[in-house]
Every structure is written in C-alpha cells, then in structure tokens.
Scaffold this motif. Structure first.
Motif, PDB file in Angstrom:
ATOM      1  N   UNK A  11       0.856  -1.191   0.000  1.00 51.11           N
ATOM      2  CA  UNK A  11       0.000   0.000   0.000  1.00 51.11           C
ATOM      3  C   UNK A  11       0.894   1.243   0.000  1.00 51.11           C
ATOM      4  N   UNK A  12       0.699   2.126  -0.989  1.00 56.15           N
ATOM      5  CA  UNK A  12       1.502   3.349  -1.075  1.00 56.15           C
ATOM      6  C   UNK A  12       0.689   4.600  -0.745  1.00 56.15           C
ATOM      7  N   UNK A  13      -0.613   4.458  -0.639  1.00 54.33           N
ATOM      8  CA  UNK A  13      -1.503   5.601  -0.431  1.00 54.33           C
ATOM      9  C   UNK A  13      -1.310   6.186   0.974  1.00 54.33           C
ATOM     10  N   UNK A  34      -6.169 -11.077  -8.483  1.00 53.54           N
ATOM     11  CA  UNK A  34      -5.822 -10.466  -9.770  1.00 53.54           C
ATOM     12  C   UNK A  34      -6.935 -10.593 -10.797  1.00 53.54           C
ATOM     13  N   UNK A  35      -7.873 -11.513 -10.587  1.00 56.11           N
ATOM     14  CA  UNK A  35      -8.970 -11.683 -11.542  1.00 56.11           C
ATOM     15  C   UNK A  35     -10.055 -10.638 -11.340  1.00 56.11           C
ATOM     16  N   UNK A  36     -10.288 -10.257 -10.080  1.00 54.34           N
ATOM     17  CA  UNK A  36     -11.364  -9.310  -9.775  1.00 54.34           C
ATOM     18  C   UNK A  36     -10.852  -7.955  -9.310  1.00 54.34           C
ATOM     19  N   UNK A  37      -9.569  -7.895  -8.901  1.00 59.88           N
ATOM     20  CA  UNK A  37      -9.019  -6.657  -8.372  1.00 59.88           C
ATOM     21  C   UNK A  37      -9.513  -6.349  -6.974  1.00 59.88           C
ATOM     22  N   UNK A  38     -10.002  -7.367  -6.266  1.00 63.82           N
ATOM     23  CA  UNK A  38     -10.575  -7.159  -4.947  1.00 63.82           C
ATOM     24  C   UNK A  38      -9.584  -7.496  -3.829  1.00 63.82           C
ATOM     25  N   UNK A  39      -9.718  -6.778  -2.728  1.00 66.31           N
ATOM     26  CA  UNK A  39      -8.940  -7.034  -1.521  1.00 66.31           C
ATOM     27  C   UNK A  39      -9.305  -8.413  -0.979  1.00 66.31           C
ATOM     28  N   UNK A  40      -8.280  -9.190  -0.593  1.00 66.18           N
ATOM     29  CA  UNK A  40      -8.512 -10.525  -0.048  1.00 66.18           C
ATOM     30  C   UNK A  40      -8.244 -10.542   1.455  1.00 66.18           C
ATOM     31  N   UNK A  41      -7.039 -10.116   1.832  1.00 61.15           N
ATOM     32  CA  UNK A  41      -6.682 -10.136   3.251  1.00 61.15           C
ATOM     33  C   UNK A  41      -5.393  -9.338   3.436  1.00 61.15           C
ATOM     34  N   UNK A  42      -5.109  -9.030   4.684  1.00 58.16           N
ATOM     35  CA  UNK A  42      -3.864  -8.379   5.030  1.00 58.16           C
ATOM     36  C   UNK A  42      -2.775  -9.434   5.173  1.00 58.16           C
ATOM     37  N   UNK A  43      -1.641  -9.201   4.561  1.00 60.04           N
ATOM     38  CA  UNK A  43      -0.539 -10.156   4.638  1.00 60.04           C
ATOM     39  C   UNK A  43       0.042 -10.150   6.053  1.00 60.04           C
ATOM     40  N   UNK A  44       0.203 -11.338   6.598  1.00 61.40           N
ATOM     41  CA  UNK A  44       0.732 -11.444   7.964  1.00 61.40           C
ATOM     42  C   UNK A  44       2.251 -11.633   7.938  1.00 61.40           C
ATOM     43  N   UNK A  67      -6.305  -0.961   7.049  1.00 62.07           N
ATOM     44  CA  UNK A  67      -5.148  -1.058   6.160  1.00 62.07           C
ATOM     45  C   UNK A  67      -4.551   0.332   5.987  1.00 62.07           C
ATOM     46  N   UNK A  68      -3.252   0.464   6.234  1.00 62.92           N
ATOM     47  CA  UNK A  68      -2.602   1.773   6.168  1.00 62.92           C
ATOM     48  C   UNK A  68      -1.390   1.713   5.241  1.00 62.92           C
ATOM     49  N   UNK A  69      -0.823   2.880   4.976  1.00 68.07           N
ATOM     50  CA  UNK A  69       0.343   2.979   4.104  1.00 68.07           C
ATOM     51  C   UNK A  69       1.487   2.092   4.615  1.00 68.07           C
ATOM     52  N   UNK A  70       2.110   1.354   3.695  1.00 64.89           N
ATOM     53  CA  UNK A  70       3.213   0.468   4.046  1.00 64.89           C
ATOM     54  C   UNK A  70       2.792  -0.963   4.288  1.00 64.89           C
ATOM     55  N   UNK A  99     -10.354   4.152   9.438  1.00 67.83           N
ATOM     56  CA  UNK A  99     -11.461   3.453  10.081  1.00 67.83           C
ATOM     57  C   UNK A  99     -12.605   3.060   9.174  1.00 67.83           C
ATOM     58  N   UNK A 100     -12.523   3.342   7.882  1.00 68.06           N
ATOM     59  CA  UNK A 100     -13.608   2.935   6.986  1.00 68.06           C
ATOM     60  C   UNK A 100     -13.025   2.444   5.665  1.00 68.06           C
ATOM     61  N   UNK A 101     -13.781   1.572   5.009  1.00 67.91           N
ATOM     62  CA  UNK A 101     -13.338   1.025   3.726  1.00 67.91           C
ATOM     63  C   UNK A 101     -13.332   2.142   2.674  1.00 67.91           C
ATOM     64  N   UNK A 102     -12.295   2.173   1.862  1.00 69.30           N
ATOM     65  CA  UNK A 102     -12.193   3.185   0.823  1.00 69.30           C
ATOM     66  C   UNK A 102     -11.190   2.723  -0.231  1.00 69.30           C
ATOM     67  N   UNK A 103     -11.265   3.303  -1.438  1.00 70.30           N
ATOM     68  CA  UNK A 103     -10.280   2.961  -2.466  1.00 70.30           C
ATOM     69  C   UNK A 103      -8.903   3.489  -2.067  1.00 70.30           C
ATOM     70  N   UNK A 104      -7.890   2.662  -2.211  1.00 67.14           N
ATOM     71  CA  UNK A 104      -6.525   3.067  -1.898  1.00 67.14           C
ATOM     72  C   UNK A 104      -5.607   2.666  -3.047  1.00 67.14           C
ATOM     73  N   UNK A 105      -4.504   3.409  -3.179  1.00 65.98           N
ATOM     74  CA  UNK A 105      -3.561   3.133  -4.265  1.00 65.98           C
ATOM     75  C   UNK A 105      -2.424   2.249  -3.765  1.00 65.98           C
ATOM     76  N   UNK A 106      -2.026   1.330  -4.636  1.00 68.41           N
ATOM     77  CA  UNK A 106      -0.927   0.423  -4.323  1.00 68.41           C
ATOM     78  C   UNK A 106       0.347   0.893  -5.008  1.00 68.41           C
TER      79      UNK A 106
END
Length: 217
Positions: A170-172, A207-217, A197-200, A178-185
């Motif tokens: 995440x680069x945005x 990749x098929x839908x462009x949808x968020x799946x989960x936060x990488x642990x 989800x925050x910057x960094x 505190x709320x879902x919103x479009x963010x730039x990668x």
C-alpha cells in the motif's frame, strides 16, 4: 527458484541479449506448427487464426436452419487487439489451429515497455511488450512466477497467466481512517480496502477481480 547470486549472474549473462520484443516473430522461424481442424471440432481454449488474427476460442455453439447445412458460431478474443471476434463457419469448413504451450517463467524487471522473464529451468530470457498485456503488467512483482502462453512455431508470447492472488504494498498516504475506501498500491493499481489497512502494509489482492482478499501477515 534461483538464489540471489545465481539470479544476478543469469540476468547479467542474458540481459545484453534481450533487446527485441517477443511479439515480433523472428524471420528465421519458417516452420509453421499449424493444423487444420474441422469447425465442428472447435472447443473453448483452442487458439486459431481467423482473418489474419490469432484468437482464443471462448464459446462455441452449433445451429441448423431448416433443411440447410449446419453452422458453427464461434466467439473468440483476439490476442492482437484484446477485442472480441465473432466467426461463423459451416461444419464442413476447416480452421487453422495454432499449437501453443504454457510454461512457468519468473518475472525479473521492466525496461521501458519490455517485461523481462527468465526460464528458471533453462535460464533463457524473453521480453514481452507491456502494451500487449497492460492489465497483467500492472500486477507483476519482481521474481514473481507466472505462466507464459507461447506459440510453438516462433516462441511468440501470446499471454500471461498471473497467480490468482498476489501480495502488494500500500503506497496511499491517506489509507486507513477506520472505513473502507479505495486506496492506491505501489504498482499503481487501486483497490477498495478496509479501514485498518494503512500505508506500508502488504495486502493480498485477487488479480482476476481486483478485490482485496486479506492483510498479509
């Protein structure tokens, strides 16, 4: 997978030889691995030549009007333009099917409009014009394993198959809140992610839908 040192050596040995886009077939390749198939035998996934374009068959339907001859309607997608192409053939007609293969390659780096890939088994390299696959190019990460669909006759790369899920950064700077919103990668793509989800952060994206799946642990 090659280690960092072996990867660096392979890149240095091969980089100077990769200066032409694989989209342009070599004039020395004169063999044509094509076969004639009956239109009635076409199936989704076949790669054929139609009106001068290389296309992938997506849908096939057969019809018969009255006492006339049966016809085959074929919905295809052109590898050259990315657009849908429609074809209608008599079942007795033949179509040129192109032999293709799909092998695993490793993405290394981008140089201008060229995407450079390494064959991890034979250490060969191939360059693909990013303009022929703009959607896939945006999801590529260094050392990522993908599959390249290539013609057998001239090694031309027709398409890139990405992993279904990739990890992106995440680069945005405005991500979170505190709320879902479009963010730039970092790769330039934009996805809608939860407010935690925050910057960094590194996140998994489909990749098929462009949808968020989960936060990488």
């Amino acid at each position: 997978t090659l280690g960092p040192l072996a990867m660096m050596i392979a890149v240095r040995q091969c980089k100077s030889t990769v200066r032409s886009c694989s989209r342009l077939p070599s004039p020395l390749m004169v063999l044509r691995r094509w076969s004639q198939v009956a239109a009635a035998s076409l199936k989704p996934g076949f790669v054929v030549e139609h009106n001068g374009q290389v296309c992938r068959v997506e849908q096939v339907s057969k019809s018969m009007r009255g006492r006339g001859s049966a016809h085959v309607s074929v919905s295809m997608r052109s590898f050259d333009t990315g657009k849908k192409v429609q074809g209608r053939f008599r079942t007795s007609e033949t179509v040129e099917r192109i032999d293709v293969r799909s092998n695993e390659w490793q993405y290394l780096y981008r140089e201008g409009d060229l995407l450079n890939f390494l064959d991890p088994e034979h250490h060969n390299m191939v360059a693909v014009d990013a303009n022929t696959c703009p959607d896939e190019a945006g999801w590529l990460e260094e050392f990522q394993h993908v599959k390249l669909l290539q013609r057998v006759d001239n090694q031309q790369v027709l398409g890139i198959t990405l992993p279904k899920v990739v990890v992106c950064t995440v680069s945005d700077p405005d991500a979170g809140g505190g709320r879902a919103r479009p963010i730039e990668l970092a790769n330039g793509k934009v996805v809608t992610a939860p407010g935690h989800v925050v910057q960094g952060d590194k996140i998994k994206v489909n990749t098929e839908t462009g949808e968020f799946v989960a936060k990488e642990r």
